[in-house]
Motif scaffolding. Structure first.
Motif, PDB file in Angstrom:
ATOM      1  N   LEU A  47      16.290   3.610 -55.583  1.00 57.32           N
ATOM      2  CA  LEU A  47      17.648   3.323 -55.632  1.00 57.32           C
ATOM      3  C   LEU A  47      17.514   1.736 -55.762  1.00 57.32           C
ATOM      4  O   LEU A  47      17.115   0.835 -55.031  1.00 57.32           O
ATOM      5  CB  LEU A  47      18.256   3.688 -54.185  1.00 57.32           C
ATOM      6  CG  LEU A  47      19.533   3.207 -53.891  1.00 57.32           C
ATOM      7  CD1 LEU A  47      20.566   3.861 -54.736  1.00 57.32           C
ATOM      8  CD2 LEU A  47      20.085   3.342 -52.591  1.00 57.32           C
ATOM      9  N   HIS A  48      18.170   1.081 -57.036  1.00 58.57           N
ATOM     10  CA  HIS A  48      18.278  -0.063 -57.488  1.00 58.57           C
ATOM     11  C   HIS A  48      19.820  -0.759 -57.130  1.00 58.57           C
ATOM     12  O   HIS A  48      19.683  -2.070 -56.849  1.00 58.57           O
ATOM     13  CB  HIS A  48      17.961  -0.415 -58.790  1.00 58.57           C
ATOM     14  CG  HIS A  48      16.482   0.047 -59.088  1.00 58.57           C
ATOM     15  ND1 HIS A  48      15.943   1.064 -59.783  1.00 58.57           N
ATOM     16  CD2 HIS A  48      15.568  -0.986 -58.904  1.00 58.57           C
ATOM     17  CE1 HIS A  48      14.756   1.088 -59.822  1.00 58.57           C
ATOM     18  NE2 HIS A  48      14.344  -0.232 -59.252  1.00 58.57           N
ATOM     19  N   GLY A  49      20.515  -0.200 -57.027  1.00 56.57           N
ATOM     20  CA  GLY A  49      22.022  -0.688 -56.796  1.00 56.57           C
ATOM     21  C   GLY A  49      22.405  -1.193 -58.463  1.00 56.57           C
ATOM     22  O   GLY A  49      21.943  -1.208 -59.357  1.00 56.57           O
ATOM     23  N   ARG A  50      23.552  -1.854 -58.347  1.00 54.06           N
ATOM     24  CA  ARG A  50      24.233  -2.475 -59.508  1.00 54.06           C
ATOM     25  C   ARG A  50      23.268  -3.421 -60.144  1.00 54.06           C
ATOM     26  O   ARG A  50      23.276  -3.460 -61.347  1.00 54.06           O
ATOM     27  CB  ARG A  50      25.497  -3.040 -59.196  1.00 54.06           C
ATOM     28  CG  ARG A  50      26.345  -3.749 -60.132  1.00 54.06           C
ATOM     29  CD  ARG A  50      27.839  -4.208 -59.712  1.00 54.06           C
ATOM     30  NE  ARG A  50      27.497  -5.215 -58.600  1.00 54.06           N
ATOM     31  CZ  ARG A  50      27.629  -6.672 -58.810  1.00 54.06           C
ATOM     32  NH1 ARG A  50      27.578  -6.888 -60.031  1.00 54.06           N
ATOM     33  NH2 ARG A  50      27.213  -7.248 -57.961  1.00 54.06           N
ATOM     34  N   ARG A  51      22.802  -4.300 -59.345  1.00 53.64           N
ATOM     35  CA  ARG A  51      21.734  -5.524 -60.058  1.00 53.64           C
ATOM     36  C   ARG A  51      20.588  -5.629 -59.365  1.00 53.64           C
ATOM     37  O   ARG A  51      20.011  -6.762 -59.389  1.00 53.64           O
ATOM     38  CB  ARG A  51      22.842  -6.691 -59.911  1.00 53.64           C
ATOM     39  CG  ARG A  51      23.137  -7.178 -58.532  1.00 53.64           C
ATOM     40  CD  ARG A  51      24.207  -8.379 -58.489  1.00 53.64           C
ATOM     41  NE  ARG A  51      24.243  -8.773 -57.184  1.00 53.64           N
ATOM     42  CZ  ARG A  51      23.759  -9.447 -56.331  1.00 53.64           C
ATOM     43  NH1 ARG A  51      22.562  -9.895 -56.560  1.00 53.64           N
ATOM     44  NH2 ARG A  51      24.145  -9.980 -55.129  1.00 53.64           N
ATOM     45  N   GLY A  52      20.166  -4.735 -58.918  1.00 54.35           N
ATOM     46  CA  GLY A  52      18.819  -4.494 -58.280  1.00 54.35           C
ATOM     47  C   GLY A  52      18.588  -5.120 -56.896  1.00 54.35           C
ATOM     48  O   GLY A  52      17.618  -5.380 -56.537  1.00 54.35           O
ATOM     49  N   ALA A  53      19.715  -5.339 -56.402  1.00 49.84           N
ATOM     50  CA  ALA A  53      19.658  -5.943 -55.024  1.00 49.84           C
ATOM     51  C   ALA A  53      19.641  -5.083 -53.824  1.00 49.84           C
ATOM     52  O   ALA A  53      19.921  -5.123 -52.455  1.00 49.84           O
ATOM     53  CB  ALA A  53      20.846  -6.714 -54.814  1.00 49.84           C
ATOM     54  N   ALA A  54      19.839  -3.492 -54.112  1.00 50.86           N
ATOM     55  CA  ALA A  54      19.468  -2.535 -52.937  1.00 50.86           C
ATOM     56  C   ALA A  54      18.394  -2.893 -52.184  1.00 50.86           C
ATOM     57  O   ALA A  54      17.071  -2.968 -52.618  1.00 50.86           O
ATOM     58  CB  ALA A  54      19.776  -1.313 -53.781  1.00 50.86           C
ATOM     59  N   GLY A  55      18.541  -2.593 -50.972  1.00 51.58           N
ATOM     60  CA  GLY A  55      17.231  -2.705 -49.898  1.00 51.58           C
ATOM     61  C   GLY A  55      17.003  -4.081 -49.620  1.00 51.58           C
ATOM     62  O   GLY A  55      15.993  -4.379 -49.040  1.00 51.58           O
ATOM     63  N   GLU A  56      18.027  -5.091 -49.790  1.00 55.29           N
ATOM     64  CA  GLU A  56      17.577  -6.500 -49.354  1.00 55.29           C
ATOM     65  C   GLU A  56      17.811  -6.648 -47.786  1.00 55.29           C
ATOM     66  O   GLU A  56      18.716  -7.200 -47.345  1.00 55.29           O
ATOM     67  CB  GLU A  56      18.469  -7.479 -49.994  1.00 55.29           C
ATOM     68  CG  GLU A  56      17.983  -7.965 -51.491  1.00 55.29           C
ATOM     69  CD  GLU A  56      16.570  -8.658 -51.357  1.00 55.29           C
ATOM     70  OE1 GLU A  56      16.337  -9.091 -50.356  1.00 55.29           O
ATOM     71  OE2 GLU A  56      15.668  -8.251 -52.321  1.00 55.29           O
ATOM     72  N   LEU A  57      17.120  -5.969 -46.971  1.00 56.03           N
ATOM     73  CA  LEU A  57      17.169  -5.805 -45.599  1.00 56.03           C
ATOM     74  C   LEU A  57      17.057  -7.062 -45.018  1.00 56.03           C
ATOM     75  O   LEU A  57      17.805  -7.313 -43.919  1.00 56.03           O
ATOM     76  CB  LEU A  57      15.878  -4.960 -44.951  1.00 56.03           C
ATOM     77  CG  LEU A  57      16.156  -4.552 -43.465  1.00 56.03           C
ATOM     78  CD1 LEU A  57      17.449  -3.643 -43.116  1.00 56.03           C
ATOM     79  CD2 LEU A  57      14.799  -4.013 -43.035  1.00 56.03           C
ATOM     80  N   GLY A  58      16.399  -8.138 -45.508  1.00 52.99           N
ATOM     81  CA  GLY A  58      16.274  -9.513 -44.841  1.00 52.99           C
ATOM     82  C   GLY A  58      17.368 -10.154 -44.912  1.00 52.99           C
ATOM     83  O   GLY A  58      17.485 -11.191 -43.918  1.00 52.99           O
ATOM     84  N   HIS A  59      18.421  -9.810 -45.554  1.00 55.35           N
ATOM     85  CA  HIS A  59      19.644 -10.465 -45.694  1.00 55.35           C
ATOM     86  C   HIS A  59      20.801  -9.569 -45.203  1.00 55.35           C
ATOM     87  O   HIS A  59      22.099 -10.120 -45.539  1.00 55.35           O
ATOM     88  CB  HIS A  59      19.791 -10.973 -47.161  1.00 55.35           C
ATOM     89  CG  HIS A  59      18.708 -11.953 -47.533  1.00 55.35           C
ATOM     90  ND1 HIS A  59      18.568 -13.292 -47.214  1.00 55.35           N
ATOM     91  CD2 HIS A  59      17.734 -11.760 -48.398  1.00 55.35           C
ATOM     92  CE1 HIS A  59      17.650 -13.712 -47.573  1.00 55.35           C
ATOM     93  NE2 HIS A  59      16.779 -12.749 -48.170  1.00 55.35           N
ATOM     94  N   MET A  60      20.492  -8.743 -44.316  1.00 55.78           N
ATOM     95  CA  MET A  60      21.626  -8.316 -43.541  1.00 55.78           C
ATOM     96  C   MET A  60      22.048  -9.081 -42.412  1.00 55.78           C
ATOM     97  O   MET A  60      21.248  -9.637 -41.752  1.00 55.78           O
ATOM     98  CB  MET A  60      20.943  -6.709 -42.998  1.00 55.78           C
ATOM     99  CG  MET A  60      21.975  -6.102 -41.775  1.00 55.78           C
ATOM    100  SD  MET A  60      21.015  -4.526 -41.227  1.00 55.78           S
ATOM    101  CE  MET A  60      20.899  -3.542 -42.665  1.00 55.78           C
TER     102      MET A  60
END
Length: 411
Positions: A251-264
């Motif tokens: 799962l990449h999302g619109r611009r590859g930012a899916a999964g950026e858990l550290g910036h939740m």
């Protein structure tokens, strides 16, 4: 069904993405090709196997496996070597390197690892070197390319044997273009055309993705997540991020930012993060926050120091790792409530601390996840440990080679 056509030394092989291939009824030629494909596919998926193991995986008789292995070894498609399994002599089978090699480059926040593997994912050589905290894309990619060339030479291969290269970076990537899509997470890498640069220098196609995504790919395909779906992989090192595999696809999302858990965002009034927001998970549970907890009591430590001391029984280091695990587990629980994964795989440098991290993390996940009659998602350590992302870069390289027909043409 998608089949891959591979021609080596005059022998044409058909490979498919499934374990067993049905031959056309009444066609002995098709049957032989299908049986060859079973053997090659099994070795490619599982790596080195004995002939007995090949028979069990493919469903072919030991005699058939022996004949096929001999034929393909003579053709230069497979290699065999003597081995010992369970105290008995055995014949170990691997893919021949004459088909080619792939390279993987995992760029971290503080280090870079490079690996060379054959097309059965057997690692032939590796190298790791430190990176400055402010390393830039141009210099780092030049060093990566030099390391790949050195590894190719070290295994007596030639440059034209390099089929493809996979690259993992600790920032979001637009996988369609191979460019870094973030604008603030890694100084000197904004908009870097990673795929184009390496493809030009190495003269081989390149696949680029966020390294947590590649860790997820490796663990879902070959490691702790095999047979599980969805799979969430979380990389916990100097930075932290997640990769999500659903129905076998990242799962990449619109611009590859899916999964950026550290910036939740976990504390809207918290410390300012390197991304420019306030109170991101990295500011609470990242390596910098962990080391800050111990700076007064323990002085200057590295992340490896904390792990080693914690495993040796240092109560302060154990407490800092546990606090990190609890904070991380609460954030992962939110991901579980959104994705409902079957398994959560923890990788990255901090996973070396084992249950010091995993036990409080697992407890926090269960405490904060919506209760279900089927229980909670399993939380386990990555089967490949710190090497999950590097393994994923090799898998991505193989996928790129297949997609472009370097390993064969789609028919």
């Amino acid at each position: 069904m998608i089949a891959l056509l591979l021609e080596v030394n005059g022998i044409t092989m058909y490979r498919t993405g499934v374990q067993h291939t049905q031959a056309a009824t009444g066609s002995q030629t098709s049957l032989r090709e299908a049986n060859r494909a079973r053997v090659v596919g099994a070795v490619q998926q599982h790596g080195s196997l004995t002939q007995v193991e090949l028979a069990g995986i493919t469903g072919l008789s030991p005699a058939s496996v022996s004949n096929i292995v001999t034929e393909l070894a003579d053709a230069g498609i497979l290699d065999t070597s003597p081995s010992i399994r369970s105290g008995r002599r055995a014949r170990l089978v691997t893919l021949a390197r004459s088909i080619g090699v792939v390279a993987g480059i995992d760029v971290g926040a503080r280090s870079m690892s490079v690996a060379l593997a054959d097309t059965s994912m057997r690692i032939l050589a590796t190298e790791t070197l430190p990176l400055a905290p402010d390393h830039r894309a141009d210099m780092s990619l030049q060093r990566a390319a030099m390391l790949v060339h050195e590894l190719v030479e070290s295994v007596d291969a030639s440059a034209d044997e390099l089929l493809a290269v996979g690259v993992g970076v600790p920032v979001p990537v637009d996988v369609s273009s191979g460019m870094v899509s973030s604008t603030s997470l890694l100084l000197g890498w904004d908009g870097a055309a990673v795929a184009d640069v390496l493809a030009t220098v190495l003269r081989a196609p390149a696949a680029v993705d966020n390294h947590a995504n590649l860790g997820a790919l490796a663990e879902a395909r070959y490691g702790a997540g095999v047979g599980r779906d969805p799979v969430v992989y979380v990389s916990v090192s100097h930075t932290m991020s997640a990769g999500i595999v659903v129905d076998g696809k990242l799962l990449h999302g619109r611009r590859g930012a899916a999964g950026e858990l550290g910036h939740m965002i976990v504390d809207e009034r918290g410390a300012v993060c390197r991304c420019g927001n306030r109170g991101c998970l990295e500011t609470v549970a990242g390596s910098a926050a962990l080391l800050r907890m111990l700076s007064v009591s323990h002085g200057h430590l590295t992340l490896d120091d904390v792990i080693a001391r914690g495993l040796d029984g240092d109560p302060g280091c154990q407490r800092a790792i546990a606090d990190t695990g609890r904070s991380l587990g609460a954030a992962i629980a939110t991901v579980c409530n959104l994705i409902d994964p079957d398994i959560v795989v923890i990788g990255g440098d901090l996973v070396a601390s084992g249950e010091l991290l995993l036990a409080p993390l697992r407890e926090a996940v269960q405490h904060n996840t919506l209760a279900s009659s089927s229980g909670y998602a399993d939380v386990v350590a990555a089967e490949f440990g710190r090497e999950a992302e590097l393994r994923g870069t090799l898998a991505a390289a193989l996928d790129r080679a297949r997609a472009l027909g370097v390993l064969g043409v789609i028919s």
